[in-house]
Design a protein around this motif. Structure first.
Motif, short mmCIF file in Angstrom:
data_model
loop_
_atom_site.label_atom_id
_atom_site.label_comp_id
_atom_site.label_asym_id
_atom_site.label_seq_id
_atom_site.Cartn_x
_atom_site.Cartn_y
_atom_site.Cartn_z
N GLY A 92 -21.99 39.44 49.45
CA GLY A 92 -22.11 40.89 49.36
C GLY A 92 -20.83 41.62 49.75
N THR A 93 -20.89 42.94 49.67
CA THR A 93 -19.73 43.78 50.02
C THR A 93 -19.91 44.48 51.37
OG1 THR A 93 -20.68 45.71 48.87
CG2 THR A 93 -19.29 44.22 47.57
N GLU A 94 -21.08 44.34 51.98
CA GLU A 94 -21.39 45.09 53.19
C GLU A 94 -20.44 44.76 54.34
OE1 GLU A 94 -24.87 44.63 50.60
OE2 GLU A 94 -23.61 43.16 51.64
N LEU A 95 -20.07 43.49 54.47
CA LEU A 95 -19.17 43.09 55.56
C LEU A 95 -17.79 43.72 55.37
CD1 LEU A 95 -18.63 41.49 58.11
CD2 LEU A 95 -18.12 39.49 56.68
N ASN A 126 -24.59 49.74 56.52
CA ASN A 126 -24.07 49.43 55.20
C ASN A 126 -24.97 48.51 54.38
OD1 ASN A 126 -21.53 50.89 54.96
ND2 ASN A 126 -20.77 49.59 56.61
N PHE A 127 -25.98 47.94 55.04
CA PHE A 127 -26.95 47.12 54.31
C PHE A 127 -28.06 48.00 53.74
CE2 PHE A 127 -25.14 43.50 56.61
CZ PHE A 127 -25.18 42.51 55.64
N PRO A 128 -28.67 47.60 52.63
CA PRO A 128 -29.78 48.38 52.07
C PRO A 128 -30.92 48.49 53.07
CG PRO A 128 -28.99 46.76 50.49
CD PRO A 128 -28.32 46.45 51.78
N LYS A 129 -31.54 49.63 53.09
CA LYS A 129 -32.65 49.87 54.02
C LYS A 129 -33.90 49.12 53.56
CE LYS A 129 -30.20 52.67 56.53
NZ LYS A 129 -28.92 52.44 55.83
N PHE A 187 -27.47 27.20 41.48
CA PHE A 187 -27.01 27.65 42.79
C PHE A 187 -28.02 28.67 43.32
CE2 PHE A 187 -24.08 30.65 45.18
CZ PHE A 187 -24.00 29.84 46.31
N PRO A 188 -28.62 28.41 44.51
CA PRO A 188 -29.56 29.38 45.08
C PRO A 188 -28.79 30.54 45.72
CG PRO A 188 -29.31 27.52 46.56
CD PRO A 188 -28.44 27.24 45.36
N ILE A 189 -28.97 31.72 45.20
CA ILE A 189 -28.21 32.87 45.66
C ILE A 189 -29.17 34.01 45.93
CG2 ILE A 189 -27.77 33.69 43.30
CD1 ILE A 189 -24.93 34.46 44.28
N ASP A 190 -28.90 34.81 46.96
CA ASP A 190 -29.83 35.87 47.29
C ASP A 190 -29.24 37.25 47.03
OD1 ASP A 190 -28.96 36.85 50.37
OD2 ASP A 190 -28.44 34.78 49.87
N PHE A 191 -30.11 38.15 46.57
CA PHE A 191 -29.76 39.54 46.29
C PHE A 191 -30.88 40.44 46.80
CE2 PHE A 191 -27.54 37.17 42.95
CZ PHE A 191 -26.26 37.71 43.01
N TYR A 192 -30.57 41.73 46.99
CA TYR A 192 -31.58 42.69 47.42
C TYR A 192 -32.46 43.13 46.26
CZ TYR A 192 -27.84 42.74 50.80
OH TYR A 192 -26.86 42.35 51.66
N LYS A 193 -31.88 43.12 45.07
CA LYS A 193 -32.64 43.48 43.88
C LYS A 193 -32.17 42.60 42.73
CE LYS A 193 -29.48 47.25 42.66
NZ LYS A 193 -29.36 48.68 42.33
N MET A 194 -32.91 42.62 41.64
CA MET A 194 -32.61 41.77 40.50
C MET A 194 -31.19 42.03 39.99
SD MET A 194 -33.98 39.48 38.50
CE MET A 194 -33.80 38.74 36.88
N ILE A 214 -16.11 46.28 58.06
CA ILE A 214 -14.82 46.01 58.70
C ILE A 214 -13.85 47.16 58.46
CG2 ILE A 214 -12.77 44.52 58.57
CD1 ILE A 214 -14.71 42.17 58.14
N SER A 215 -13.84 47.69 57.24
CA SER A 215 -12.98 48.82 56.93
C SER A 215 -13.35 50.04 57.76
CB SER A 215 -13.09 49.15 55.44
OG SER A 215 -12.32 50.30 55.13
N GLU A 216 -14.64 50.33 57.85
CA GLU A 216 -15.11 51.48 58.62
C GLU A 216 -14.81 51.31 60.11
OE1 GLU A 216 -19.38 53.76 59.42
OE2 GLU A 216 -19.13 52.47 57.65
N PHE A 217 -15.05 50.11 60.64
CA PHE A 217 -14.80 49.83 62.04
C PHE A 217 -13.31 49.94 62.36
CE2 PHE A 217 -13.86 47.05 65.61
CZ PHE A 217 -14.85 47.38 66.53
N ASN A 218 -12.48 49.42 61.46
CA ASN A 218 -11.03 49.44 61.68
C ASN A 218 -10.49 50.87 61.72
OD1 ASN A 218 -8.55 48.00 62.02
ND2 ASN A 218 -8.02 48.51 59.93
#
Length: 293
Positions: free
Chosen positions: A102-105, A290-293, A237-244, A109-113
């Motif tokens: 994902g892009t949340e990390l 930054n993660f989906p609610k 490859f088993p990969i996880d997403f919040y939505k399709m 990091i950008s926001e924290f920095n």
């Protein structure tokens, strides 16, 4: 002149003296005077002004590009000089799962920095077991990990989000035509997972117990290799997403189902409950936002 360069960069960024002044915490008249003083010192015009817009001169374009490099180098020089003199006063060591996609990390990091530029960040990745070991032994301050163990009072278990498992398959794999898929239907297709040699047995055990994998395994060193193996039709490859996720010309994502429900996974931020280190909770809060609610 460094401060004047920053004022000039802000004016170019916003194309507006008022907004630039607000960013720099000075008055509009003051920032105008500083830009004019910079132009007087150089003996040239950097900006052509009119009532509606701001336009850089050819010399202004050149000065703007070069000034960005100079200011960046100057700030890095100052930070490194202070670090050498004082040592690292504030440090935060962050660990995350190697197969995280994902892009949340990155956003966190950008926001924290931006909010805490004085904090020196160390970032590393690993498998679930590697991250747990590093956290337990004080080599990492906070980890983004899935929950595979029973909750312990020794650690803060800060829930971030849950997502859903999909089988990433090559578009030319006949199984990619299914709307959903079960582990029984995947039993003759090798499962591709990311794990170094020393952690492969632990990862294999998890996928067999949690996902109910019945077939063989293929191990990849990183996310890119895993995707390439799928494209080569070596397995799924088993990969996880919040939505399709949207499928591409070469890849298809099929929900993995168990007992009529899509298999889900929960992610947490973990850190030692007795830690007194600054900034851990601040980073966790930014991360969760930054993660989906």
């Amino acid at each position: 002149m460094i401060k004047q360069m920053k004022y000039f960069q802000s004016v170019v960024k916003y194309q507006n003296f008022t907004k630039a002044a607000e960013e720099c915490y000075i008055s509009q008249s003051a920032i105008s005077q500083q830009i004019q003083a910079l132009e007087n010192e150089l003996g040239i015009k950097l900006i052509e002004r009119d009532r509606r817009k701001i336009k850089l001169t050819e010399a202004g374009e050149y000065f703007y590009r070069k000034s960005l490099v100079i200011v960046s180098d100057f700030e890095r020089l100052c930070a490194e000089t202070i670090r050498i003199a004082k040592g690292v006063e504030h440090e935060l060591k962050i660990g995350y799962l190697r197969n995280y996609n994902g892009t949340e990390l990155k956003e966190s990091i950008s926001e924290f920095n931006l909010k805490y530029p004085e904090v020196y960040l160390q970032i590393s990745s690993g498998t679930h077991e590697e991250l747990y070991y590093e956290l337990r032994n004080g080599k990492i301050d906070i980890v983004i990990n899935d929950l595979r163990r029973k909750s312990s009072d020794q650690y803060v278990n800060y829930f971030l989000t849950k997502s859903y498992f999909y089988a990433e398959l090559a578009k030319n794999n006949p199984l990619s035509q299914l709307e959903t898929i079960t582990m029984d239907e995947l039993k003759n297709t090798p499962l591709i997972i990311i794990a170094p040699e020393g952690q492969r047995q632990n990862e294999e055990l998890f996928y067999r117990e949690y996902l109910g994998v019945k077939g063989d395994f293929i191990f990849a060193e990183n996310l890119e290799e895993a995707h390439l193996l799928v494209i080569a039709n070596k397995g799924y490859f088993p990969i996880d997403f919040y939505k399709m996720p949207e499928s591409s010309k070469i890849l298809k994502y099929v929900p993995i189902i168990y007992n009529e429900n899509q298999i889900e996974i929960k992610y947490y931020a973990f850190w030692k409950a007795d830690t007194t280190k600054k900034y851990i909770e601040e980073f966790a809060e930014i991360l969760k936002s930054n993660f989906p609610k």
